[in-house]
Scaffold this active site. Structure first.
Site, PDB file in Angstrom:
ATOM      1  N   TYR A  14       1.533  10.262  -6.531  1.00 12.14           N
ATOM      2  CA  TYR A  14       2.350   9.063  -6.302  1.00 12.14           C
ATOM      3  C   TYR A  14       3.510   9.018  -7.299  1.00 12.14           C
ATOM      4  CZ  TYR A  14       3.755   4.214  -6.933  1.00 12.14           C
ATOM      5  OH  TYR A  14       4.499   3.067  -7.097  1.00 12.14           O
TER       6      TYR A  14
ATOM      7  N   HIS B 208      -5.741  -2.990  -5.997  1.00 12.22           N
ATOM      8  CA  HIS B 208      -5.181  -3.419  -7.281  1.00 12.22           C
ATOM      9  C   HIS B 208      -6.156  -4.333  -8.033  1.00 12.22           C
ATOM     10  CE1 HIS B 208      -0.877  -2.655  -5.655  1.00 12.22           C
ATOM     11  NE2 HIS B 208      -1.352  -1.602  -6.276  1.00 12.22           N
TER      12      HIS B 208
ATOM     13  N   GLY C  46       2.750  -3.896   5.229  1.00 16.53           N
ATOM     14  CA  GLY C  46       3.398  -5.191   5.016  1.00 16.53           C
ATOM     15  C   GLY C  46       3.051  -6.188   6.114  1.00 16.53           C
TER      16      GLY C  46
ATOM     17  N   ARG D 279      -3.062  -1.998 -19.232  1.00 14.47           N
ATOM     18  CA  ARG D 279      -1.893  -2.064 -18.363  1.00 14.47           C
ATOM     19  C   ARG D 279      -1.017  -3.258 -18.753  1.00 14.47           C
ATOM     20  NH1 ARG D 279      -3.420   2.242 -17.519  1.00 14.47           N
ATOM     21  NH2 ARG D 279      -3.910   3.320 -15.563  1.00 14.47           N
TER      22      ARG D 279
ATOM     23  N   THR E 131       8.492   3.452 -10.850  1.00 14.13           N
ATOM     24  CA  THR E 131       7.167   3.091 -11.359  1.00 14.13           C
ATOM     25  C   THR E 131       6.879   3.677 -12.737  1.00 14.13           C
ATOM     26  OG1 THR E 131       4.805   3.522 -11.011  1.00 14.13           O
ATOM     27  CG2 THR E 131       6.297   5.025  -9.935  1.00 14.13           C
TER      28      THR E 131
HETATM   29  N1  LIG Z   1       2.571  -3.192  -6.952  1.00 12.29           N
HETATM   30  C1  LIG Z   1       2.855  -2.543  -8.071  1.00 12.29           C
HETATM   31  O1  LIG Z   1       2.250  -2.756  -9.113  1.00 12.29           O
HETATM   32  C2  LIG Z   1       3.970  -1.528  -8.088  1.00 12.29           C
HETATM   33  C3  LIG Z   1       4.261  -0.901  -9.300  1.00 12.29           C
HETATM   34  C4  LIG Z   1       5.279   0.055  -9.332  1.00 12.29           C
HETATM   35  C5  LIG Z   1       6.021   0.318  -8.196  1.00 12.29           C
HETATM   36  N2  LIG Z   1       5.714  -0.305  -7.032  1.00 12.29           N
HETATM   37  C6  LIG Z   1       6.526  -0.003  -5.863  1.00 12.29           C
HETATM   38  O2  LIG Z   1       6.995  -1.211  -5.291  1.00 12.29           O
HETATM   39  C7  LIG Z   1       7.183  -1.059  -3.891  1.00 12.29           C
HETATM   40  C8  LIG Z   1       6.480  -2.171  -3.161  1.00 12.29           C
HETATM   41  O3  LIG Z   1       5.103  -2.063  -3.477  1.00 12.29           O
HETATM   42  P1  LIG Z   1       4.022  -3.152  -3.039  1.00 12.29           P
HETATM   43  O4  LIG Z   1       3.019  -3.222  -4.120  1.00 12.29           O
HETATM   44  O5  LIG Z   1       4.692  -4.388  -2.580  1.00 12.29           O
HETATM   45  O6  LIG Z   1       3.357  -2.370  -1.846  1.00 12.29           O
HETATM   46  P2  LIG Z   1       3.183  -2.774  -0.327  1.00 12.29           P
HETATM   47  O7  LIG Z   1       2.376  -1.694   0.316  1.00 12.29           O
HETATM   48  O8  LIG Z   1       2.685  -4.160  -0.245  1.00 12.29           O
HETATM   49  O9  LIG Z   1       4.678  -2.745   0.201  1.00 12.29           O
HETATM   50  C9  LIG Z   1       5.287  -1.614   0.715  1.00 12.29           C
HETATM   51  C10 LIG Z   1       6.057  -2.035   1.962  1.00 12.29           C
HETATM   52  O10 LIG Z   1       6.743  -0.891   2.484  1.00 12.29           O
HETATM   53  C11 LIG Z   1       6.484  -0.800   3.875  1.00 12.29           C
HETATM   54  N3  LIG Z   1       6.591   0.634   4.205  1.00 12.29           N
HETATM   55  C12 LIG Z   1       5.862   1.660   3.721  1.00 12.29           C
HETATM   56  N4  LIG Z   1       6.275   2.820   4.235  1.00 12.29           N
HETATM   57  C13 LIG Z   1       7.314   2.534   5.068  1.00 12.29           C
HETATM   58  C14 LIG Z   1       8.160   3.318   5.881  1.00 12.29           C
HETATM   59  N5  LIG Z   1       8.019   4.642   5.983  1.00 12.29           N
HETATM   60  N6  LIG Z   1       9.124   2.694   6.602  1.00 12.29           N
HETATM   61  C15 LIG Z   1       9.268   1.349   6.546  1.00 12.29           C
HETATM   62  N7  LIG Z   1       8.489   0.552   5.792  1.00 12.29           N
HETATM   63  C16 LIG Z   1       7.519   1.139   5.059  1.00 12.29           C
HETATM   64  C17 LIG Z   1       5.100  -1.381   4.063  1.00 12.29           C
HETATM   65  O11 LIG Z   1       4.824  -1.799   5.385  1.00 12.29           O
HETATM   66  C18 LIG Z   1       5.141  -2.547   3.061  1.00 12.29           C
HETATM   67  O12 LIG Z   1       5.711  -3.708   3.621  1.00 12.29           O
HETATM   68  C19 LIG Z   1       6.679   0.352  -3.560  1.00 12.29           C
HETATM   69  O13 LIG Z   1       7.770   1.215  -3.515  1.00 12.29           O
HETATM   70  C20 LIG Z   1       5.785   0.698  -4.752  1.00 12.29           C
HETATM   71  O14 LIG Z   1       5.712   2.083  -4.968  1.00 12.29           O
HETATM   72  C21 LIG Z   1       4.706  -1.228  -6.946  1.00 12.29           C
HETATM   73  O1  LIG Z   2     -11.486  -2.125  -8.624  1.00 11.29           O
HETATM   74  C1  LIG Z   2     -10.774  -1.743  -9.574  1.00 11.29           C
HETATM   75  C2  LIG Z   2      -9.372  -1.576  -9.447  1.00 11.29           C
HETATM   76  C3  LIG Z   2      -8.645  -1.112 -10.541  1.00 11.29           C
HETATM   77  N1  LIG Z   2      -9.271  -0.862 -11.713  1.00 11.29           N
HETATM   78  C4  LIG Z   2      -8.495  -0.395 -12.876  1.00 11.29           C
HETATM   79  O2  LIG Z   2      -7.471  -1.344 -13.093  1.00 11.29           O
HETATM   80  C5  LIG Z   2      -6.333  -0.693 -13.658  1.00 11.29           C
HETATM   81  C6  LIG Z   2      -5.124  -1.022 -12.807  1.00 11.29           C
HETATM   82  O3  LIG Z   2      -5.297  -0.385 -11.548  1.00 11.29           O
HETATM   83  P1  LIG Z   2      -4.417  -0.757 -10.255  1.00 11.29           P
HETATM   84  O4  LIG Z   2      -4.353  -2.242 -10.122  1.00 11.29           O
HETATM   85  O5  LIG Z   2      -4.951   0.038  -9.120  1.00 11.29           O
HETATM   86  O6  LIG Z   2      -2.964  -0.297 -10.657  1.00 11.29           O
HETATM   87  P2  LIG Z   2      -2.447   1.128 -11.216  1.00 11.29           P
HETATM   88  O7  LIG Z   2      -3.270   2.258 -10.759  1.00 11.29           O
HETATM   89  O8  LIG Z   2      -2.250   0.953 -12.701  1.00 11.29           O
HETATM   90  O9  LIG Z   2      -1.065   1.256 -10.464  1.00 11.29           O
HETATM   91  C7  LIG Z   2      -0.182   0.144 -10.320  1.00 11.29           C
HETATM   92  O10 LIG Z   2       0.728   0.178 -11.364  1.00 11.29           O
HETATM   93  C8  LIG Z   2       1.529   1.340 -11.372  1.00 11.29           C
HETATM   94  C9  LIG Z   2       2.470   1.240 -12.552  1.00 11.29           C
HETATM   95  O11 LIG Z   2       1.775   1.059 -13.741  1.00 11.29           O
HETATM   96  C10 LIG Z   2       2.290   1.390 -10.066  1.00 11.29           C
HETATM   97  O12 LIG Z   2       3.090   2.504 -10.026  1.00 11.29           O
HETATM   98  C11 LIG Z   2       1.364   1.398  -8.882  1.00 11.29           C
HETATM   99  O13 LIG Z   2       2.122   1.347  -7.687  1.00 11.29           O
HETATM  100  C12 LIG Z   2       0.482   0.213  -8.965  1.00 11.29           C
HETATM  101  O14 LIG Z   2      -0.490   0.288  -7.938  1.00 11.29           O
HETATM  102  C13 LIG Z   2      -6.666   0.804 -13.700  1.00 11.29           C
HETATM  103  O15 LIG Z   2      -7.176   1.108 -14.979  1.00 11.29           O
HETATM  104  C14 LIG Z   2      -7.805   0.923 -12.685  1.00 11.29           C
HETATM  105  O16 LIG Z   2      -8.668   2.005 -12.953  1.00 11.29           O
HETATM  106  C15 LIG Z   2     -10.639  -1.034 -11.864  1.00 11.29           C
HETATM  107  O17 LIG Z   2     -11.204  -0.795 -12.936  1.00 11.29           O
HETATM  108  N2  LIG Z   2     -11.354  -1.467 -10.776  1.00 11.29           N
END
Ligand SMILES: NC(=O)c1ccc[n+]([C@@H]2O[C@H](COP(=O)([O-])OP(=O)(O)OC[C@H]3O[C@@H](n4cnc5c(N)ncnc54)[C@H](O)[C@@H]3O)[C@@H](O)[C@H]2O)c1
Ligand SMILES: O=c1ccn([C@@H]2O[C@H](COP(=O)(O)OP(=O)(O)O[C@H]3O[C@H](CO)[C@@H](O)[C@H](O)[C@H]3O)[C@@H](O)[C@H]2O)c(=O)[nH]1
Length: 307
Positions: free
Chosen positions: A119, A167, A14, A199, A95
């Site tokens: 995960y 991502h 973060g 997705r 998730t």
């Molecule tokens: N981005 C997505 O598409 C997505 C989808 C499903 C779930 N999530 C969940 O949403 C949450 C946020 O994800 P994000 O995409 O913003 O990721 P991110 O990596 O940007 O955010 C995670 C945050 O948690 C902090 N963190 C991690 N481990 C820690 C620890 N042990 N102690 C204190 N802080 C810690 C990191 O520094 C960061 O600020 C996560 O729990 C992730 O699993 C994200």
């Molecule tokens: O360079 C890249 C990056 C991603 N992808 C594809 O894009 C899709 C989305 O991938 P990504 O953006 O990495 O997200 P996910 O693996 O689908 O996972 C996200 O979405 C999940 C829920 O659906 C969450 O749990 C995870 O935290 C979050 O990272 C997947 O098919 C990947 O294989 C590519 O083809 N090329």
């Protein structure tokens, strides 16, 4: 909205600059109980929103213990301290990865949960730990199963900044910005409309609002619950690339590559339960707007929060 907010983050992935000036900030690790105890002593915490986790699917395939330690153990430490301080509400970032390869599309909360990667398994375990902590200690939880979160704050001030970025949408936009030579699409032999993964992209502002609604839901005395959060629209990886070309006006070079281990073929949410029970009204259902907002953040912060 008038809430007092305390943010705790170890800043491993973060950014301090992403924390609103009106929030109090503590730097520390959620697994560090001494740190949490000091924080809960110093602040009058009533509700916890737990986002801290590692969340990169391919990394979890290579190093599952890293995920069970940070995510699953982090939840145990947090609940223990919450219980000691009699804090009874937790909203949790779960998730779509808890479902694994879905049996039906769109996915409902009652569908089987069989994660295809560590995960998702670490997050499913966290949900179960919250369930038993509710039974034993009366700590009520809402697990929000996010699908693919994307976009950025619409004023362009807060957005995604990971290093390395994995991502899809930010990787596509880094390519549009000339920071990568090309995009590699991971697999085009899936059983989907064009062979690439599908997705469901949910705008981060809609997602944020769902957390506020979930907190109010628990404050109203409701039971623990689990909700999907998605737009309920599916876009293939190729469609995302095409939409990004339209939004940015850039060519965005791309190639097909092999499948990425751990990727389910299609993830699309049925989010009707969140709409009905939480009264969640997502404002964004057009992936072009999601990409436009992510691009707006990108062009204002070419090097992320360093800019
Ligand atoms: N981005 C997505 O598409 C997505 C989808 C499903 C779930 N999530 C969940 O949403 C949450 C946020 O994800 P994000 O995409 O913003 O990721 P991110 O990596 O940007 O955010 C995670 C945050 O948690 C902090 N963190 C991690 N481990 C820690 C620890 N042990 N102690 C204190 N802080 C810690 C990191 O520094 C960061 O600020 C996560 O729990 C992730 O699993 C994200
Ligand atoms: O360079 C890249 C990056 C991603 N992808 C594809 O894009 C899709 C989305 O991938 P990504 O953006 O990495 O997200 P996910 O693996 O689908 O996972 C996200 O979405 C999940 C829920 O659906 C969450 O749990 C995870 O935290 C979050 O990272 C997947 O098919 C990947 O294989 C590519 O083809 N090329």
């Amino acid at each position: 909205m008038g809430y007092d907010v305390v943010v705790a983050d170890n800043l491993e992935t973060g950014h301090r600059a992403a924390v609103n000036d009106k929030a109090k900030f503590y730097q520390g690790d959620v697994r560090d109980k001494e740190f949490l105890i000091k924080l809960f002593q110093a602040e009058d915490i009533t509700d916890v929103i737990h986002f801290a986790a590692f969340s990169v699917v391919p990394e979890s395939m290579k190093d599952p213990l890293k995920y069970f330690d940070n995510n699953t153990y982090g939840m145990i430490a947090l609940l223990e301290v919450m219980n000691n301080f009699d804090v009874k509400h937790i909203i949790f970032s779960s998730t779509a990865a808890t479902y694994g390869e879905p049996k039906q599309i769109p996915i409902k909360e009652t569908d089987p949960t069989v994660p295809t990667n560590p995960y998702g398994e670490s997050k499913l375990a966290m949900e179960k730990i919250m369930h038993w902590s509710d039974v034993a200690y009366g700590i009520k939880f809402v697990a929000l199963r996010y699908f693919n979160v994307a976009g950025a704050k619409s004023d362009g001030t807060i957005g995604e900044d990971h290093n390395p970025e994995t991502h899809l949408i930010p990787v596509v936009l880094q390519t549009a910005a000339g920071q990568r030579d090309k995009l590699t699409i991971f697999g085009d032999d899936y059983d989907t409309k064009d062979g690439t993964n599908v997705r469901d992209y949910v705008h981060v502002e809609d997602l944020a609002e769902a957390h506020r609604l979930a907190m109010e839901y628990l404050r109203d005395g409701n039971d623990s619950n689990i909700f999907n959060l998605g737009s309920s629209n599916g876009f293939s990886n190729k469609e995302i690339l095409e939409a990004a070309r339209e939004v940015t006006g850039k060519e965005i070079p791309a190639e097909m590559g092999p499948r990425r281990p751990g990727d389910p073929s299609t993830l699309i949410a049925d989010s009707s339960k969140a709409r009905e029970v939480l009264n969640w009204k997502p404002q964004y259902d057009d992936v072009h707007t999601v990409i436009k907002d992510a691009w707006n953040f990108k062009i204002k912060h070419m090097n992320g929060y360093e800019d």
